[in-house]
Structures are given as structure tokens and as C-alpha cells.
Design a protein around this motif. Structure first.
Motif: not given
Length: 802
Positions: A382-408
Motif C-alpha cells: 500500500d505504498k504506491n498506485n493505490k488507485d488500483f483496487q486489484l493487480v493481476f500479474p500473468i507471466p506470459a510463459k504460463e499463458l499456454h497452460v490454460a487448456k480445455g477448450g474455450d473459457l470466459s
């Protein structure tokens, strides 16, 4: 000490009754036989009651006739009837009479704390559940006439005050908004008290005993043991363990005492705050510790102990490569607009429109991933960028892990963050979130912006590639911000018109270097300063340490070397640092593109051949006096662009005139890396393949001996002569690296990689020293003489493995 003091709680709770004024019951009857009716809302008394005692009071004074209750208007007094065994009518007192009375509450005994709920209490369960639903509906109906649930969140209106908050200081990031009402102390405290106030006395006892098992309350349990008023308990929980954790513990312990109904209502009333807390805990586990270089168990450091903010600029037209070395003294200055790393989403004058999408690029080893980690840690604390309520880091090397057809998008997000399940409110305009896609260069998705389907709802199922392109374009979650980090070579995957701001990490300045060396090495205190002074004795090391990864390597090696009290009397050699740098960077490429398992980390024959062929190309470039290469140059040494792309830690793309791959221009990350690679190629060719590149192949064949038996002076004599004949010294660093490789301690860094493990030691190194001394006595240029002196330093420093 909590970030929310008791006085602050009193300030926000206008009209709250003191803990001494709770409810009163007759001593003639047992508590466990009381029947509780659903709470009734009454008009506010308009009488402000101040707490009579200290929050540290162990036993509070209370009455049982008037209990505190929270509605939208604030804290008010409400009546509550008590059913006795004889069905005697309840006794009531006027509010002013209650204020003047001081009736000590009875203290629950240990026997009563340990009793189970009797049969009468079990029969009251259905009635109590109706009471809980009624209380929840009261909270909702007074705030809004909207549907009861907005997906999984009880609707909370956010009316931002008309007066904007004061502008944040530089480096504080995005902090121009007021805190959302569902994340404020007032809202969370009201929700906690509303749930706790519906507990029976025995349930409150069980709740506190369940709470005592938490680490924060093992030593502080006495502070809540005798509190019976819901507001006092919530007060003390926030004081002891801060707001988010207090809310989390309330939900968890309500479940422990089997009041899932109250836990569910509290969870939905404070869904954003709970998700924010859960995300911060997850980020703390993942980002607070930093692996410098490669991931090695037990070698992590706290990021705050070693992080020094590198130079960050809004990208201009300047070449990202520092062209300076010891011979070419070109100052590496920042010509673009400098910006603090935390302020990348902050509009700068004269900008007025908000910054939604940011692309941050940099050469390998400049610290992109570390910059992301520090950004997340600062938000987490809670030091910087307090306007962001939620922060979701998604490493690009893990994006291919999401399998199993189309998802929302919501389903996809919940696969990476278990805490983010059913968060429909992320689509709302008042929910400012940040999504970080780190290391785009390793993303395996095509990101087909032209042909992918446009997604507008986070609940619409689609391929992940379409979700990513829609998120970046802004059709999906248009109110969210997106931060993408990438090497320059992959930044072209995103159309420039979709990026609001391009920023680039430039590395360390001279002040940053001093801060880093003295900050990361504090045991013993003077060691950091000693390491820094030793680094400055070598101009080459001082220059290339603008790369944070190289600074780490220099500090790590020097820290171990200075365990020897005799170390540091001579200027340091540099060849060993570059040898280890090349190995480390290759291993980092394997981690990125192959994985971290043992088999993936093994050097294959094609990896060893890649290093030799890149060195061969670098040698040709030095002879021609250039530092840029193209795909055509790669083809000339039997390499392809794909070979380079999957081992991209030593080079970087600097220009791309068109989509034609033949027009793309590359460089090594620093000119000294190019010079080292050229020297390594020449040395390995002689020691491993018996080829002397300084003489024709025919003459080399006529000598008739293998490289294992030939003295190295045969290679060094023509190399030194060619260096001395150079009019501008363009071979000075090349020769220094070449001579530094021959010593046993330095050559060992290449064994198992480009040299065999049991390759025989070089012969004739004494003749090399004699030849250098002979040339130094001749009438040569002072700069060449100085370079030969440094060549002797390389021989001296590399005699033993450090």
C-alpha cells in the motif's frame, strides 16, 4: 501497532455507543437459556455516546437491553427483547437513562465458555437464519433498489467526493482517486460488527476462542478475552492485525463456529476487500523474495534489500545499446523523458487523457521482471498506485497452460488466481484493475488482432488468444489497465496504435551502481564499499555494470573472492566475469523457453554449436568494424532467426524497417559482449578444433600437430601483432579477452560447455608472458602499451580459480 488506531475507529463511527453500553440481563436466569428475536431497526437516538473507558480495558461495562447496531445512517441504538424461561416481559430503559447508568456486566466463567449450545439454541437456528437474511436485506434496501446480488457482490454504491484528493508526489504512481467505499475502514467495520452482533453470547465465546489459535492473538488473546460487545471485538481485531487480515479472520472463524450464513453475507458484503487481501497475500509469497540471476533454492533475497530503481524513460528514437567501452569513451546519457517506474500509468503534463495500456521494453539483463516484482510489492504494501483496487500479474510463459477448450475471461483468471473466482464486479466502471503480462517474448499465442473475434464480456467464452487481444484492445474490461513487458524483438506483436505509452528501462547510472553495491552487501558492513571500490578499478566492469544482472554477478563473485584476505591487491581481471555471464544468460534462456527441470537445463550439442557460431559471426564483425548484424549474417554462419529467438539473452533487436525479416537489425547487448564472443570463438577454435584463425588454413594444416599439443603462443603471436598494428585500438578488448581465456582458472568456466570436461591444460603460457614483455619494450603507442599491461593482469588474475 495497527495502521488503524482505536481513535480513528471512533472518528469514523459517528454516533457509536461506548462498549460500556451494551445490554443488560437479569442475574436470575442463565444466559444459555435465552431466546433471541430477530433484530429490529429503530430510529437513531441522535444522542452521541462516548466511550467511558480505555480500549485496553479487559472487562467492559455493558447492558443487555440496548445493543449497538449498524445501518446506513451509522451506528444507532436498537431494542432487543429477551425471552425468559417464565416468559416474563422484557425490561426497557430510555436511552438517556441507559447513558447515565453504569451496570457491570457479568463475566462469563470458564465452564460457560466450554459449554456446547443446548437444545434450545439448536431449535433457534431457523429463526436466527431468518434474522440474518433480514439484516442483510436491511443493509441492501437502504443503499439501493438494485437486484440483491451483483454476481457475487452485495451492491455498494460508490459516490466519489466532488473535491479530488491532493496530487500524489512523484514516484507514488496512480493515486488520484478516492478510496472505493467498499474498501474503506468504515464499510468493513460496519460489516464486521453487523455479523458479530448477531452471534449469541456462547457463539461469541466460541468465536474468540477460535480466534485465539491465530498467531497474532496467541500473545494478545487477553486483549479480547473479556470483550463481549461486537464493536469492541471488531475494534480490537483491526487494531491487532490490520484491516484486511481482521476481515479475513472474521470470515474464517465464523465458518469455524458453523455460522456459514453470517460468513457468507460478510464475504459478499466485503468481496472486494477480501479479494484484495487474498491477492496481496498471494503476491507476498510470490514476489517478495527475489532470485538474482538464476533460480537456486536458498539463494533468494528480499527484493527491498537489493532493489535499486534503474533509469526509466518514455521511449524516443535512441538506440537502446550502450556503445561505450574502454577504448570508445562515449558517455551513456539519457536523452528521452525520464519517468519513475511507479509512475508509468500517470499522465504527465501536458497529457490529460488517462493511460490505459503501457508497453515496457528493455534489453536482456536490464531488469524488466524485477521492475514488475517491485511494482507489485509496493502495491501490496500500500505504498504506491493505490488507485488500483486489484493487480493481476500473468507471466506470459504460463499463458499456454490454460487448456480445455474455450473459457470466459473470468474462468481463465480463476485458473491463475484461485482467489479470483466469481468476480463479476471486475467489469464495473468503479473497479480499477491492473493486468500485467510479463515477458511477452515467451508468449506462445499468435495474438491475431486482425482475425480474432472481438470479446466484450468477461463471461463470454472464447479462445485465450481472442481474450488477450480483446483485453489489450480495450473491448474487454475497458476500465482496466494493461501493462506489457517485452524484449524489443517481441514488442511488435502489439500494434503501436493500441499502446498509450512506450517506456524503456535503461539500466543503472553511476549513482545507481554505487547504491546497489553498498546496499546489497551489508555483512560485514564495509564489504559492500570494498566490492564497489574494487569494481571501479576496472573501467570495463564499471561500464558494463549499467546492466543490473551484470552488477549482481560482479558483486556475487567479489563477495566470495574477498574472503581471501590477500585478494584485491591488483586490479581485477574481467574475462572470468564475461565467461560466467554468457553461461548464466544461456541458462536463463533455457529456463524461459524449455523449463526448469534437469533435462531442459542440459546443454545440447546445438547449444554449444550456437555459441561457437555466434562467436564466429562476432569475430567477422570486429574485423569489419561494425556492431550490427542481420538475418543474412546469421545465415552466413549457418544459423537461423529461430536459433537466435530462442536464445535471446545475449542479443537484442534494435530496428525493424518492415515485416520483412531480412530488414531486421540486431546487436549484442553490449559491444564488450561481442568482443568477448569473438575472442572465445578464436580460442575454442584453436584449443578444440586445432584451427588458427590468424593464419591461412593451408599453413595451419602444414604444421601437422593437433590443437591439444600445440603451444598457445602460436595463436597469440599473430594476434598481438595484429592488435599492435591497429590504428584505432579496435582490437584492444578482443586481445585482452583472448589472453584472459588461457589461464586455468578462467578456462575452467568453459569446461562442460564449449570445451570438454577433461581437455588438457594449455601449454606455453610462459612464452606468452615473455612475448608481451618484449613488445612492451618496443616503441609502441602508449594506449597499446597500457592494453598489454592489462593483458598481464588477466593472466595474473586467472591463474587460480576465484
Amino acid at each position: 501497532m495497527s495502521e488503524y488506531s482505536d481513535s480513528e475507529v471512533d472518528r469514523v463511527m459517528t454516533g457509536r455507543p461506548p462498549s460500556s453500553y451494551g445490554s443488560m440481563h437479569s442475574d436470575d436466569y442463565d444466559e444459555d437459556e435465552d431466546d433471541f428475536e430477530p433484530p429490529l431497526k429503530h430510529a437513531e437516538t441522535k444522542v452521541r455516546l462516548y466511550r467511558s473507558g480505555s480500549p485496553e480495558t479487559a472487562i467492559t461495562e455493558r447492558t443487555h437491553t440496548n445493543q449497538s447496531s449498524i445501518f446506513q445512517d451509522g451506528l444507532v441504538l436498537r431494542q432487543q427483547s429477551i425471552m425468559h424461561r417464565e416468559a416474563s416481559p422484557p425490561r426497557h430503559e430510555e436511552p438517556m437513562a441507559v447513558e447515565q447508568s453504569e451496570v457491570r456486566s457479568d463475566v462469563r466463567t470458564n465452564r460457560m465458555l466450554n459449554e456446547e449450545l443446548d437444545d434450545r439454541e439448536m431449535r433457534e437456528t431457523d429463526l436466527q437464519e431468518q434474522s440474518n437474511e433480514s439484516a442483510a436485506m436491511e443493509v441492501q434496501e437502504e443503499r439501493s433498489e438494485e437486484p440483491a446480488y451483483d454476481f457475487d457482490e452485495i451492491v455498494v454504491h460508490f459516490d466519489e467526493p466532488k473535491e479530488p484528493p491532493p496530487p500524489p508526489p512523484e514516484g507514488a504512481g496512480l493515486q488520484f482517486r478516492h478510496t472505493h467505499s467498499s474498501l474503506t475502514l468504515r464499510h468493513i467495520l460496519m460489516a464486521m460488527v453487523n455479523s458479530l452482533s448477531q452471534l449469541r453470547p456462547s457463539e461469541m465465546s466460541y468465536f474468540k476462542r477460535s480466534l485465539s489459535s491465530h498467531c497474532n492473538f496467541k500473545k494478545n488473546y487477553s486483549m479480547i478475552a473479556d470483550l463481549t460487545d461486537a464493536l469492541d471485538v471488531a475494534d480490537k481485531m483491526i487494531e491487532i492485525c490490520k484491516l484486511g487480515e481482521a476481515l479475513h479472520l472474521t470470515v474464517r472463524n465464523l465458518q469455524n463456529i458453523r455460522r456459514d450464513d453470517l460468513a457468507q453475507i460478510l464475504r459478499k458484503t466485503c468481496r472486494r476487500a477480501l479479494l484484495q487481501y487474498d491477492l496481496r497475500i498471494a503476491h507476498d509469497r510470490r514476489y517478495y523474495s527475489l532470485y538474482e540471476g538464476r533460480c537456486r533454492p536458498g539463494q533468494q533475497r528480499y527484493i527491498s534489500d537489493v532493489y535499486v530503481e534503474p533509469v526509466t524513460v518514455i521511449r524516443g528514437r535512441r538506440d537502446p545499446i550502450n556503445p561505450e567501452n574502454e577504448v570508445r569513451r562515449i558517455p551513456f546519457t539519457v536523452e528521452e523523458t525520464a519517468i519513475r517506474a511507479a509512475d508509468i500509468f500517470r499522465p504527465l503534463p501536458p497529457e490529460h487523457r488517462p493511460i490505459r495500456t503501457v508497453m515496457m521494453t528493455g534489453i536482456p539483463a536490464c531488469g524488466l521482471t524485477v521492475a514488475v516484482s517491485k511494482f507489485i510489492v509496493d502495491w501490496m504494501e500500500d505504498k504506491n498506485n493505490k488507485d488500483f483496487q486489484l493487480v493481476f500479474p500473468i507471466p506470459a510463459k504460463e499463458l499456454h497452460v490454460a487448456k480445455g477448450g474455450d473459457l470466459s475471461f473470468l474462468e481463465t483468471l480463476s485458473r491463475y488466481f484461485a482467489e479470483a473466482e466469481d468476480i463479476g464486479f471486475v467489469e464495473k466502471e468503479d473497479c480499477l484493475s491492473l493486468f500485467i503480462i510479463d515477458a511477452l517474448e515467451v508468449c506462445r499465442h499468435r495474438l491475431d488482432f486482425e482475425n480474432n473475434k472481438t470479446i466484450t464480456s468477461a463471461r463470454e467464452k472464447a479462445p485465450l488468444d481472442a481474450l488477450l487481444t480483446s483485453l489489450i484492445k480495450g473491448t474487454l474490461l475497458p476500465n482496466a489497465c494493461v501493462w506489457i513487458t517485452s524484449h524489443v524483438s517481441a514488442a511488435h506483436k502489439i500494434p503501436p496504435n493500441l499502446i498509450d505509452r512506450f517506456v524503456e528501462l535503461r539500466g543503472f547510472t553511476d549513482q545507481n551502481k554505487e547504491e546497489y553495491f553498498t546496499k546489497r552487501t551489508t555483512d560485514p558492513p564495509e564489504l559492500g564499499r570494498t566490492v564497489y571500490n574494487q569494481m571501479k578499478r576496472s573501467k570495463s566492469l564499471e561500464i558494463i555494470c549499467h546492466l543490473p544482472l551484470f552488477s549482481w554477478m560482479v558483486a556475487f563473485i567479489f563477495e566470495r573472492a574477498f574472503r581471501d584476505p590477500d585478494y584485491g591487491k591488483h586490479p581485477p581481471g574481467i574475462t572470468a566475469f564475461y565467461s560466467q555471464y554468457v553461461v548464466v544468460q544461456m541458462n536463463r534462456s533455457f529456463e524461459k523457453y524449455r523449463g526448469c527441470n534437469v533435462e531442459a537445463q542440459k546443454w545440447k550439442d546445438e547449444d554449444k554449436a550456437f555459441i561457437e557460431l555466434m562467436g564466429k559471426m562476432a569475430y567477422r564483425m570486429i574485423l569489419e568494424g561494425r556492431d550490427e548484424f542481420t538475418v543474412a549474417d546469421l545465415k552466413n554462419v549457418n544459423l537461423t532467426y529461430e536459433d537466435l529467438r530462442t536464445r535471446d539473452e545475449l542479443t537484442t533487436e534494435v530496428r525493424r524497417a518492415s515485416e520483412d525479416i531480412e530488414t531486421w537489425v540486431f546487436k549484442f547487448v553490449h559491444v564488450t559482449i561481442q568482443e568477448y564472443m569473438a575472442a572465445m570463438y578464436v580460442y575454442v577454435a584453436f584449443r578444440k578444433h586445432a584451427k588458427n584463425v590468424f593464419i591461412s588454413s593451408q599453413k595451419s594444416w602444414l604444421q601437422g600437430t593437433t590443437g591439444k599439443d600445440r603451444p598457445v603462443i602460436e595463436m597469440y603471436r599473430p594476434a598481438i601483432d595484429r592488435m599492435l598494428a591497429s590504428p584505432n585500438g579496435h582490437l584492444d578488448m578482443f586481445i585482452r579477452f583472448l589472453i584472459g581465456l588461457v589461464t586455468p582458472g578462467t578456462e575452467d568456466n568453459l569446461r562442460g560447455y564449449v570445451l570438454n570436461h577433461y581437455h588438457p591444460k594449455a601449454k606455453g603460457t610462459e612464452d606468452v608472458v615473455k612475448y608481451i614483455n618484449k613488445k612492451m619494450k618496443e616503441n609502441i603507442h602508449p594506449d597499446r602499451r597500457r592494453n598489454l599491461e592489462l593483458c598481464l593482469v588477466e593472466l595474473e588474475e586467472g591463474k587460480e580459480e576465484r
